[in-house]
Design an enzyme around this catalytic site. Structure first.
Site, PDB file in Angstrom:
ATOM      1  CB  CYS A  63      -0.925   0.041   1.227  1.00 28.01           C
ATOM      2  SG  CYS A  63      -1.675  -1.546   1.642  1.00 28.01           S
ATOM      3  CB  CYS A  93      -0.608   3.942  -4.231  1.00 28.99           C
ATOM      4  SG  CYS A  93      -0.209   3.023  -5.723  1.00 28.99           S
ATOM      5  CG  HIS A  94      -2.725   4.549  -0.199  1.00 27.34           C
ATOM      6  ND1 HIS A  94      -3.828   5.275  -0.585  1.00 27.34           N
ATOM      7  CD2 HIS A  94      -2.922   3.295  -0.670  1.00 27.34           C
ATOM      8  CE1 HIS A  94      -4.657   4.483  -1.254  1.00 27.34           C
ATOM      9  NE2 HIS A  94      -4.129   3.268  -1.320  1.00 27.34           N
ATOM     10  CG  MET A 152      -6.931   0.109  -4.057  1.00 22.44           C
ATOM     11  SD  MET A 152      -7.344   0.632  -2.410  1.00 22.44           S
ATOM     12  CE  MET A 152      -8.035  -0.874  -1.744  1.00 22.44           C
ATOM     13  CG  HIS A 179       4.876   8.205 -10.906  1.00 17.93           C
ATOM     14  ND1 HIS A 179       4.865   7.729  -9.619  1.00 17.93           N
ATOM     15  CD2 HIS A 179       4.872   7.107 -11.705  1.00 17.93           C
ATOM     16  CE1 HIS A 179       4.877   6.402  -9.649  1.00 17.93           C
ATOM     17  NE2 HIS A 179       4.882   6.000 -10.902  1.00 17.93           N
ATOM     18  CG  HIS A 193       2.208   5.352 -15.596  1.00 18.23           C
ATOM     19  ND1 HIS A 193       3.092   4.469 -16.173  1.00 18.23           N
ATOM     20  CD2 HIS A 193       2.418   5.273 -14.255  1.00 18.23           C
ATOM     21  CE1 HIS A 193       3.790   3.879 -15.209  1.00 18.23           C
ATOM     22  NE2 HIS A 193       3.405   4.355 -14.038  1.00 18.23           N
TER      23      HIS A 193
HETATM   24 FE1  DHE Z   1       6.917   1.681 -11.090  1.00 19.46          FE
HETATM   25  C1  DHE Z   1       9.326   3.201 -13.033  1.00 19.46           C
HETATM   26  C2  DHE Z   1       7.179   4.179  -8.812  1.00 19.46           C
HETATM   27  C3  DHE Z   1       4.229   0.390  -9.384  1.00 19.46           C
HETATM   28  C4  DHE Z   1       6.920  -1.034 -13.141  1.00 19.46           C
HETATM   29  N1  DHE Z   1       8.019   3.380 -10.967  1.00 19.46           N
HETATM   30  C5  DHE Z   1       8.947   3.837 -11.876  1.00 19.46           C
HETATM   31  C6  DHE Z   1       9.485   5.094 -11.417  1.00 19.46           C
HETATM   32  C7  DHE Z   1       8.882   5.363 -10.215  1.00 19.46           C
HETATM   33  C8  DHE Z   1       7.961   4.293  -9.929  1.00 19.46           C
HETATM   34  C9  DHE Z   1       9.124   6.554  -9.329  1.00 19.46           C
HETATM   35  C10 DHE Z   1      10.533   5.927 -12.134  1.00 19.46           C
HETATM   36  C11 DHE Z   1      11.919   5.445 -11.792  1.00 19.46           C
HETATM   37  C12 DHE Z   1      13.007   6.214 -12.529  1.00 19.46           C
HETATM   38  O1  DHE Z   1      12.884   6.430 -13.739  1.00 19.46           O
HETATM   39  O2  DHE Z   1      13.994   6.606 -11.891  1.00 19.46           O
HETATM   40  N2  DHE Z   1       5.841   2.218  -9.419  1.00 19.46           N
HETATM   41  C13 DHE Z   1       6.137   3.268  -8.622  1.00 19.46           C
HETATM   42  C14 DHE Z   1       5.201   3.330  -7.526  1.00 19.46           C
HETATM   43  O3  DHE Z   1       5.256   4.134  -6.535  1.00 19.46           O
HETATM   44  C15 DHE Z   1       4.118   2.371  -7.785  1.00 19.46           C
HETATM   45  C16 DHE Z   1       2.897   3.133  -8.315  1.00 19.46           C
HETATM   46  C17 DHE Z   1       3.598   1.586  -6.594  1.00 19.46           C
HETATM   47  C18 DHE Z   1       4.611   0.770  -5.832  1.00 19.46           C
HETATM   48  O4  DHE Z   1       4.251   0.273  -4.772  1.00 19.46           O
HETATM   49  O5  DHE Z   1       5.744   0.625  -6.264  1.00 19.46           O
HETATM   50  C19 DHE Z   1       4.757   1.562  -8.920  1.00 19.46           C
HETATM   51  N3  DHE Z   1       5.749  -0.015 -11.242  1.00 19.46           N
HETATM   52  C20 DHE Z   1       4.731  -0.352 -10.442  1.00 19.46           C
HETATM   53  C21 DHE Z   1       4.186  -1.642 -10.803  1.00 19.46           C
HETATM   54  O6  DHE Z   1       3.242  -2.256 -10.201  1.00 19.46           O
HETATM   55  C22 DHE Z   1       4.872  -2.075 -12.051  1.00 19.46           C
HETATM   56  C23 DHE Z   1       3.857  -1.959 -13.205  1.00 19.46           C
HETATM   57  C24 DHE Z   1       5.364  -3.524 -12.056  1.00 19.46           C
HETATM   58  C25 DHE Z   1       6.548  -3.754 -11.150  1.00 19.46           C
HETATM   59  O7  DHE Z   1       7.551  -4.251 -11.657  1.00 19.46           O
HETATM   60  O8  DHE Z   1       6.467  -3.439  -9.973  1.00 19.46           O
HETATM   61  C26 DHE Z   1       5.937  -1.002 -12.169  1.00 19.46           C
HETATM   62  N4  DHE Z   1       7.930   1.186 -12.781  1.00 19.46           N
HETATM   63  C27 DHE Z   1       7.822  -0.005 -13.428  1.00 19.46           C
HETATM   64  C28 DHE Z   1       8.773  -0.029 -14.534  1.00 19.46           C
HETATM   65  C29 DHE Z   1       9.457   1.193 -14.512  1.00 19.46           C
HETATM   66  C30 DHE Z   1       8.909   1.941 -13.399  1.00 19.46           C
HETATM   67  C31 DHE Z   1       8.941  -1.171 -15.523  1.00 19.46           C
HETATM   68  C32 DHE Z   1      10.564   1.648 -15.457  1.00 19.46           C
HETATM   69  C33 DHE Z   1      10.000   2.184 -16.725  1.00 19.46           C
HETATM   70  C34 DHE Z   1      11.089   2.494 -17.735  1.00 19.46           C
HETATM   71  O9  DHE Z   1      10.902   2.135 -18.903  1.00 19.46           O
HETATM   72  O10 DHE Z   1      12.099   3.101 -17.380  1.00 19.46           O
END
Ligand code: DHE
Length: 569
Positions: free
Chosen positions: A75, A78-79, A116, A355, A397
């Protein structure tokens, strides 16, 4: 519980949903809540957690511990750790108590229309865990420990010192075409040879590992786990392996390394959600050098925020600078790493809830989504100031976004949206196409909402867009392919999961190979189910290969070495 919940849901959901979304005071203590708090209880002999809020429902110490752990895992992203909200709504104890345990159980079980996930319907939490969570979020949030230099140094593990590492590449792999694939639920990355499509190795990383980034030279691969564990992987070893690790905090998402000429591979930076900070490290060893807190005031209302989390970080190619995006305060920091002892940062007022984002094709402008403000903030890193805040669709996003030369509007960058089915295309060339710069010049129609990632390549005429978080199963499994030479034509929609013979799985994160002629997708199945990587031929849009292996558990992000190293997207 499912039947009870379904019944309660029918009766209470409209009220509950509207109250949560309007964030207005809801109905007072329900009969169920009163029942939960009164009378004889099997908990009588169990040691209770002592909340300092008398209105919070009772919990045992053990339940509180379970709740704390689940909250952190599921959680907090996001929160927020302090539950002040960002991508998700604030979950402050007073408001949660007004909603009451039964309504909160419903939200947790079924999810909400706002995005959510339904943790019950997805079978990610048991009924008992949902009950614990509904009571847990009515308690005041426990404050996690701080994490300073002492803790960081104690966690630092230099497994192979620089002088013991190879002096040349010891394997015969075409490293520039290797993909680092996130195996989310096992906390591992799989390194896959892009030429042979074979898994080179699978390496243990941090919890629910989030992203991989490459050093300027392409030799070192860095990963960050959500638990703040950074792995430094040396791709030159006979079999690539981790040569150093460090814990930079207890909750983290971002990592990058210095890319300005003369600083190749030298400095690494990691951002943390908790404690809210960024740390500069030696790029070759991960030795921590300097920690900078991001606590402070929101850019607009100038209100103090105790938890402004570090979201995306990118490394400038034109200056010795990192671009650090601070989510809750809405500030973009340009951190100049040329003199770490006398650190100079430029603080730019952008927009709140920053983000993810990426460079424009010239790598002068960085475009980042302020997702809860339906805005893309654009920073001019040459001038060190905000170029524009561009209003787009609902909850942009982009991942790193997609750049191409539009036939009509010149250089553009695009983002998909979590909250609607459009793709916003923004003009990015204020010099030669001033009239289009920082405006949405096109809005394309995706095959669903809930898009996470979008991708093209300088050598391609295709734009691939996923809809991985769409509530519709067919849409989750499919991608839209747009013809960049004819964007008036509707997209072709391809069900990628079907091509892999998988019936349950979200299709996400298109990533090109080094040559720009293949595009790779993850079919992100359940932890105990089947997943795959699907490789599409970019030109023909036909299936090239399906990579299946029992080690490929919950693949999500894929990072091609060359494209990540050079920020090609
Ligand atoms: Fe991510 C990038 C935060 C959930 C897959 N994600 C990022 C970045 C942030 C972030 C801040 C940018 C990083 C950077 O460029 O320096 N992500 C978050 C969260 O806070 C969130 C919403 C909830 C959490 O609890 O983490 C979250 N993210 C997810 C997922 O559920 C995803 C879909 C699957 C997973 O692997 O967890 C996911 N996030 C990704 C991916 C990137 C990413 C694949 C990189 C994208 C890219 O092409 O550079």
């Amino acid at each position: 519980m499912k039947q009870v919940l379904a019944g309660v849901m029918m009766a209470a959901l409209p009220l509950a949903v509207s109250s949560v979304f309007a964030q207005s005071p809801a109905h007072s203590g329900s009969p169920e809540a009163t029942y939960m708090q009164g009378g004889g209880s099997p908990l009588a002999k169990v040691e209770m957690y002592q909340s300092n809020d008398p209105k919070a429902p009772p919990m045992t110490k053990e339940e509180f511990e379970i709740g704390r752990q689940i909250y952190f895992d599921r959680c907090a992203g996001c929160h927020g750790v302090l539950r002040k909200g960002a991508t998700g709504k604030p979950l402050l104890p007073g408001d949660m108590q007004k909603l009451g345990t039964e309504s909160l159980k419903i939200f947790t079980y079924y999810g909400t229309p706002g995005g959510m996930p339904g943790f019950g319907t997805a079978k990610e939490m048991s009924d008992q865990e949902i009950d614990i969570m509904a009571r847990y979020i009515q308690q005041p949030p426990p404050l996690p420990p701080e994490w300073g230099m002492k803790e960081m140094r104690a966690s630092w593990n230099l497994i192979v010192p620089v002088e013991k590492r190879p002096k040349r590449q010891m394997n015969k792999i075409n490293l520039s075409n290797v993909f680092s694939v996130t195996l989310r639920d096992t906390g591992e990355v799989a390194l896959i040879d892009g030429d042979t499509k074979k898994i080179v190795t699978v390496l243990k990383t941090g919890f629910a590992v989030h992203i991989s980034r490459l050093s300027k030279s392409g030799r070192y691969l860095y990963t960050t786990g959500r638990d703040g564990l950074i792995n430094l992987i040396d791709l030159w070893m006979e079999t690539p392996q981790t040569v150093a690790t460090i814990r930079t905090g207890s909750d983290a998402r971002s990592i990058d390394t210095s890319k300005f000429k003369g600083y190749d591979d030298k400095i690494a930076i990691a951002g943390t959600y908790w404690p809210p900070a960024y740390v500069l490290m030696d790029g070759f060893t991960l030795e921590p050098l300097k920690i900078m807190s991001t606590r402070g005031y929101t850019y607009d209302e100038q209100e103090y925020h105790p938890e402004p989390r570090v979201a995306s970080i990118v490394s400038s190619h034109i200056k010795p600078e990192f671009v650090v995006n601070v989510k809750e305060t809405g500030k973009i920091l340009l951190v100049n790493y040329s003199d770490i002892k006398n650190l100079k940062t430029t603080e730019i007022e952008a927009e709140r809830f920053l983000h993810d984002g990426g460079w424009d094709a010239s790598k002068r402008y960085f475009l980042v989504a302020a997702n809860m403000r339906d805005t893309i903030s654009v920073v001019d890193t040459k001038e060190g100031k905000l170029a524009a805040n561009v209003k787009v669709g609902t909850k942009p996003h982009p991942g790193r976004g997609a750049n191409w030369k539009d036939v009509k509007y010149g250089p553009v960058w695009a983002t998909g949206h979590l909250g609607d089915d459009t793709v916003a295309v923004i003009g990015t060339d204020p010099d030669k196409h001033k009239e289009n710069a920082w405006k949405v010049v096109r809005s394309l129609k995706n095959h669903g909402n809930g898009s996470l990632f979008i991708k093209t390549h300088p050598k391609s005429n295709n734009l691939w867009v996923d809809a991985a978080l769409s509530p519709d199963e067919e849409a989750q499994q499919s991608v839209s392919v747009f013809d960049l030479k004819n964007l008036d034509k509707p997209a072709q929609v391809i069900n990628i999961a079907k091509l892999a013979g998988i019936s349950k799985g979200r299709v996400t994160h298109p990533e090109y190979n080094r040559y720009g002629d293949e595009v790779w997708f993850s079919v992100w199945g359940p932890k105990d189910g089947e997943s795959a990587i699907v490789v599409m031929d970019d030109k023909t849009r036909k299936l090239k290969t399906v990579i299946k292996d029992k080690r490929l558990v919950t693949p999500t992000g894929k990072f091609n070495v060359y494209n990540t190293q050079h920020d090609v997207y």
